[in-house]
Design a protein around this motif. Structure first.
Motif, short mmCIF file in Angstrom:
data_model
loop_
_atom_site.label_atom_id
_atom_site.label_comp_id
_atom_site.label_asym_id
_atom_site.label_seq_id
_atom_site.Cartn_x
_atom_site.Cartn_y
_atom_site.Cartn_z
N LEU A 317 0.83 -1.21 0.00
CA LEU A 317 0.00 0.00 0.00
C LEU A 317 0.87 1.27 0.00
O LEU A 317 0.52 2.26 -0.64
N THR A 318 1.99 1.19 0.70
CA THR A 318 2.87 2.36 0.77
C THR A 318 3.61 2.57 -0.55
O THR A 318 3.70 3.69 -1.05
N THR A 319 4.12 1.50 -1.13
CA THR A 319 4.83 1.66 -2.41
C THR A 319 3.88 2.07 -3.52
O THR A 319 4.26 2.78 -4.45
N ALA A 320 2.61 1.65 -3.43
CA ALA A 320 1.63 2.06 -4.44
C ALA A 320 1.39 3.57 -4.38
O ALA A 320 1.07 4.20 -5.39
N ALA A 321 1.55 4.15 -3.19
CA ALA A 321 1.35 5.59 -3.02
C ALA A 321 2.60 6.40 -3.33
O ALA A 321 2.53 7.62 -3.45
N LEU A 322 3.73 5.71 -3.49
CA LEU A 322 5.01 6.40 -3.68
C LEU A 322 5.16 6.78 -5.15
O LEU A 322 5.81 6.08 -5.94
N ILE A 323 4.56 7.89 -5.52
CA ILE A 323 4.51 8.35 -6.90
C ILE A 323 5.30 9.64 -7.03
O ILE A 323 5.08 10.59 -6.25
N PRO A 324 6.24 9.73 -8.00
CA PRO A 324 6.97 10.98 -8.20
C PRO A 324 6.01 12.17 -8.37
O PRO A 324 4.99 12.07 -9.05
N GLY A 325 6.38 13.26 -7.74
CA GLY A 325 5.55 14.46 -7.78
C GLY A 325 4.73 14.65 -6.52
O GLY A 325 4.41 15.78 -6.15
N ARG A 326 4.35 13.56 -5.86
CA ARG A 326 3.66 13.68 -4.58
C ARG A 326 4.65 14.06 -3.48
O ARG A 326 5.82 13.69 -3.54
N TYR A 379 8.34 18.01 0.96
CA TYR A 379 9.25 17.88 -0.19
C TYR A 379 8.72 16.79 -1.12
O TYR A 379 8.24 15.75 -0.66
N PRO A 380 8.81 16.99 -2.44
CA PRO A 380 8.26 16.00 -3.37
C PRO A 380 9.16 14.80 -3.60
O PRO A 380 10.39 14.87 -3.46
N VAL A 381 8.53 13.71 -4.00
CA VAL A 381 9.23 12.48 -4.36
C VAL A 381 9.76 12.61 -5.79
O VAL A 381 9.07 13.14 -6.68
N HIS A 382 11.00 12.15 -6.00
CA HIS A 382 11.61 12.16 -7.33
C HIS A 382 12.06 10.75 -7.70
O HIS A 382 12.36 9.93 -6.82
N PRO A 383 12.13 10.43 -8.99
CA PRO A 383 12.67 9.13 -9.40
C PRO A 383 14.17 9.06 -9.19
O PRO A 383 14.82 10.07 -8.91
N ASP A 384 14.73 7.85 -9.36
CA ASP A 384 16.16 7.59 -9.17
C ASP A 384 16.58 7.89 -7.74
O ASP A 384 17.64 8.49 -7.49
N THR A 385 15.74 7.48 -6.81
CA THR A 385 16.03 7.65 -5.39
C THR A 385 15.87 6.32 -4.68
O THR A 385 15.23 5.39 -5.18
N VAL A 386 16.45 6.22 -3.50
CA VAL A 386 16.38 5.01 -2.69
C VAL A 386 15.81 5.36 -1.33
O VAL A 386 16.17 6.39 -0.74
N TYR A 387 14.92 4.51 -0.85
CA TYR A 387 14.27 4.72 0.44
C TYR A 387 14.46 3.50 1.34
O TYR A 387 14.61 2.38 0.86
N ILE A 413 14.42 0.10 -0.82
CA ILE A 413 13.75 0.05 -2.12
C ILE A 413 14.33 1.13 -3.02
O ILE A 413 14.78 2.17 -2.54
N ALA A 414 14.32 0.89 -4.30
CA ALA A 414 14.74 1.89 -5.28
C ALA A 414 13.52 2.31 -6.09
O ALA A 414 12.75 1.46 -6.56
N LEU A 415 13.34 3.62 -6.23
CA LEU A 415 12.25 4.17 -7.04
C LEU A 415 12.85 4.75 -8.31
O LEU A 415 13.63 5.71 -8.27
N THR A 416 12.51 4.16 -9.45
CA THR A 416 12.98 4.64 -10.75
C THR A 416 11.77 4.84 -11.65
O THR A 416 10.62 4.65 -11.24
N ASP A 417 12.03 5.20 -12.90
CA ASP A 417 10.93 5.36 -13.85
C ASP A 417 10.21 4.05 -14.10
O ASP A 417 9.07 4.04 -14.61
N ASP A 418 10.84 2.93 -13.76
CA ASP A 418 10.21 1.62 -13.93
C ASP A 418 9.36 1.22 -12.73
O ASP A 418 8.75 0.15 -12.74
N VAL A 420 8.91 0.67 -8.35
CA VAL A 420 9.62 0.35 -7.10
C VAL A 420 10.25 -1.03 -7.21
O VAL A 420 9.61 -1.99 -7.66
N GLU A 421 11.50 -1.11 -6.78
CA GLU A 421 12.23 -2.38 -6.78
C GLU A 421 12.80 -2.61 -5.38
O GLU A 421 13.44 -1.73 -4.81
#
Length: 436
Positions: A317-326, A379-387, A413-418, A420-421
């Motif tokens: 549920l958390t990773t589903a909400a982890l969208i760049p721009g939010r 602060y907004p979420v950006h791609p190419d980041t690790v949490y 986890i890594a958040l990229t354009d592809d 969450v991994e």
């Protein structure tokens, strides 16, 4: 002799010399490929990073060569955005890796070195004529607030008429610290694999002897093991216990384990650890759970397994909400709303991790602040980041007489354009520890 560029994903930890080669290569790539876009996004034309020996700006360590373990005298780095990319210059008494040498005390014989150094900074600024000069001051992120009071005064005096162009480099600093190269993400897979292996070893009967080993013994074993492997923790590992008959205790509005931290680990205990290591200039942050089997048991009670399953669902549920721009607060609110809709009682307190364990970037809750985090949570979420995907769920365990258990999880986890991994996968089953 032929030198081959070391591969940080083949094995960790690498020897120190190979680590230095990797880190310097990453720095060059980051200056070329990452920094220009970040400066454009932040609207900073020239960035000044200033630190003195043993009083370094936290950002400085991420820009210095790997062989520099601290600043030397006063080290001033000047990064100028131009049509050709970013020009990286050092106004420093000593050569600074791949930075262009822009000053020497011998440039102005008879002039005190400090005055000459600041005059060099002024000349660079005059030649570049930047509209916005970023300096590391921030009321929100400590990692972006590294300019000392004295150096703030001196740079303001040195720039004179240009001082009104000074602006906070907060957004640039956060972007620099949180953005990861693809190769850094691959290395973090390997580092997470290492910490997972150490935790598995800690939860083995070779280390954890039920009825003898204390939670504190196990925490110190983990720290020693990391040290012996050539990596260091960035915080003291912790081990906590939950057991039937010892309910959770309330602390600042949150229910937390109440078994004393130095208690002997007994059969039937739920064992939880929190571990983070440092290598290649990067950090990990991991929590995993084990169960000590009672005599005759072959698995953990169904109630504990269900708590872990619900914890995994809360991760989803958390990773589903982890969208760049939010913003971090928006991610938190959406994750908690989704949990409430499914009847999940949970706390979410995730954070960036990279150069620093609790890294700069959007805070997605704090364990004792579930209504949002002013400032850092905006602060907004950006791609190419690790949490570090960090959260906890609370569930009653029928086998413990309905006693509530707190299943706390933390996973890189890594958040990229592809999307969450998970870094080296996540825990979906309790680690089982034989009772004897």
């Amino acid at each position: 002799m032929t030198l081959v560029a070391p591969d940080p994903t083949r094995a960790v930890p690498l020897p120190l010399r190979e680590q230095a080669d990797v880190r310097d290569r990453w720095l060059t790539q980051r200056l070329l490929d990452v920094l220009p876009g970040l400066m454009d996004r932040a609207g900073v034309d020239l960035w000044l990073v200033i630190g003195r020996e043993y009083n370094e700006d936290p950002v400085l360590a991420t820009l210095l060569p790997a062989t520099w373990l601290s600043a030397r005298r006063r080290t001033i780095l000047v990064l100028h955005r131009s049509d050709d990319g970013v020009t990286a210059a050092a106004v420093s008494r000593y050569p600074v890796g791949q930075f262009l040498a822009a000053w020497s005390p011998d440039d102005a014989p008879g002039v005190p070195a400090e005055r000459s150094q600041w005059a060099a900074v002024r000349r660079i600024v005059e030649q570049a004529d930047p509209a916005r000069i970023g300096i590391d001051v921030s009321g929100t992120f400590g990692l972006a607030d590294g300019l000392s009071h004295t150096d703030h005064r001196l740079v303001t005096e040195a720039l004179g008429a240009y001082a009104h162009r000074l602006v906070s480099a907060e957004d640039l600093v956060v972007g620099w610290l949180e953005t990861r190269l693809p190769e850094e993400i691959r290395a973090l897979h390997a580092l997470n694999r290492l910490v997972h292996a150490v935790i598995d070893e800690a939860y083995s009967p070779a280390v954890l002897v039920a009825g003898t080993t204390t939670a504190l013994d196990l925490a110190w074993w983990i720290r020693q093991r990391l040290h012996d492997l050539g990596v260091e923790p960035w915080f003291q590992p912790t081990v906590s216990l939950q057991r039937a008959g010892v309910p959770l205790a309330e602390e600042r509005g949150t229910l937390l384990p109440a078994v004393p931290y130095d208690s002997v680990i007994e059969p039937g205990d739920l064992v939880h650890c929190d571990v983070g290591l440092s290598s290649l200039g990067l950090r990990t942050d991991t929590q995993r759970n084990g169960y000590v089997l009672r005599p005759g048991e072959t698995g953990a009670p169904a109630g504990l397994r269900e708590a872990l399953r619900v914890g995994n669902r809360m991760q989803d549920l958390t990773t589903a909400a982890l969208i760049p721009g939010r913003t971090g607060n928006e991610v938190l609110a959406r994750a908690r709303a989704a949990a409430a809709a499914e009847g999940i009682e949970a706390d979410v307190y995730s954070h960036p991790v990279g150069f620093h364990g609790h890294g700069a970037g959007p805070a997605i809750g704090l364990w004792d602040e579930q209504g949002g985090v002013p400032g850092a949570g905006d602060y907004p979420v950006h791609p190419d980041t690790v949490y570090a995907l960090e959260l906890a769920v609370r569930r009653p365990v029928p086998e413990w007489g309905g006693q509530c258990v707190r299943m706390a999880l933390e996973q890189g986890i890594a958040l990229t354009d592809d999307g969450v991994e998970y870094l080296d996968g996540r825990q979906t089953e309790l680690i089982l520890v034989p009772a004897g």
